[in-house]
Design a protein around this motif. Structure first.
Motif, mmCIF file in Angstrom:
data_model
loop_
_atom_site.group_PDB
_atom_site.id
_atom_site.type_symbol
_atom_site.label_atom_id
_atom_site.label_comp_id
_atom_site.label_asym_id
_atom_site.label_seq_id
_atom_site.Cartn_x
_atom_site.Cartn_y
_atom_site.Cartn_z
ATOM 1 N N GLN A 1 0.867 -1.167 0.000
ATOM 2 C CA GLN A 1 0.000 0.000 0.000
ATOM 3 C C GLN A 1 0.908 1.222 0.000
ATOM 4 O OE1 GLN A 1 -2.783 -1.186 3.358
ATOM 5 N NE2 GLN A 1 -4.197 -0.216 1.943
ATOM 6 N N VAL A 2 1.469 1.518 -1.176
ATOM 7 C CA VAL A 2 2.382 2.655 -1.312
ATOM 8 C C VAL A 2 2.005 3.465 -2.542
ATOM 9 C CG1 VAL A 2 4.286 1.443 -0.167
ATOM 10 C CG2 VAL A 2 4.080 1.336 -2.656
ATOM 11 N N ASP A 3 2.379 4.721 -2.525
ATOM 12 C CA ASP A 3 2.185 5.568 -3.698
ATOM 13 C C ASP A 3 3.098 5.036 -4.806
ATOM 14 O OD1 ASP A 3 2.106 7.581 -5.640
ATOM 15 O OD2 ASP A 3 2.166 9.206 -4.162
ATOM 16 N N PRO A 4 2.521 4.651 -5.957
ATOM 17 C CA PRO A 4 3.355 4.087 -7.019
ATOM 18 C C PRO A 4 4.298 5.096 -7.663
ATOM 19 C CG PRO A 4 1.082 4.279 -7.740
ATOM 20 C CD PRO A 4 1.103 4.639 -6.289
ATOM 21 N N LEU A 5 4.038 6.374 -7.473
ATOM 22 C CA LEU A 5 4.820 7.450 -8.090
ATOM 23 C C LEU A 5 4.772 7.361 -9.615
ATOM 24 C CD1 LEU A 5 7.946 7.686 -5.730
ATOM 25 C CD2 LEU A 5 5.797 8.984 -5.645
#
Length: 188
Positions: free
Chosen positions: A129-133
């Protein structure tokens, strides 16, 4: 047997794709975005549907796998900005892992968090659950390629028996592992 590869399935007023009563259908390296219903609706009685390296963004539900489907596999996908990222009916998904869930209203109608889904269905244990950028997900025509600083570079699952190129027809993997997305860095 059908493979949907390197496609954009977007801006439908209902579902992006309704997949009914099929065997061995694959979705590889696609952008499935901004469909008001489900992005990918895998109806009952599908056998062995496979979903690899897709960006599934801005849909009502990203992927909905219905009961009576068997052998469903989902790896290295990004679920971004959907109302519900996924709907997995217990017992229908054989494997789902190494996916990224970011900015969805909820993981699922039955499971608000990734942890709840992991515990209840024994799936998604290595998912993030991370910002994919992304390069620019907010443009009129979004650019879902990853920035070189993305935490999803080289963190995917090895699906080299099925997937050997990305959406830009570049070799996968590049670097120490598979990228979680439809494009493998570097962009040429």
């Amino acid at each position: 047997t059908v493979t949907v590869r390197n496609s954009i399935i977007a801006s439908n007023t209902q579902d992006g794709v309704d997949l009914g009563q099929s065997s061995d259908v694959q979705f590889i390296n696609n952008a499935i975005a901004d469909n008001s219903g489900r992005g990918l609706y895998i109806l009952a009685n599908n056998v062995n549907p496979e979903v690899y390296h897709n960006v599934i963004a801005g849909n009502g539900t990203g992927v909905d796998v219905q009961n009576l489907t068997t052998g469903a596999v989902l790896y290295n996908n990004i679920f971004y900005g959907n109302t519900y990222a996924v709907e997995y009916t217990s017992g229908t998904v054989t494997a789902a892992d190494y996916n990224d869930f970011h900015a969805n209203d909820a993981i699922s109608a039955g499971y608000a968090t990734l942890g709840e889904l992991q515990t209840a269905l024994n799936l998604e244990h290595n998912s993030l659950q991370v910002d994919p950028l992304f390069v620019d997900p907010n443009e009129t025509v979004p650019d879902f390629h990853l920035l070189v600083t993305s935490p999803l570079v080289d963190t995917g699952y090895d699906v080299s028996t099925v997937v050997t190129t990305d959406v830009d027809n570049e070799t996968r993997p590049y670097g120490t592992g598979f990228d979680i997305v439809f494009d493998e860095l570097p962009v040429v």
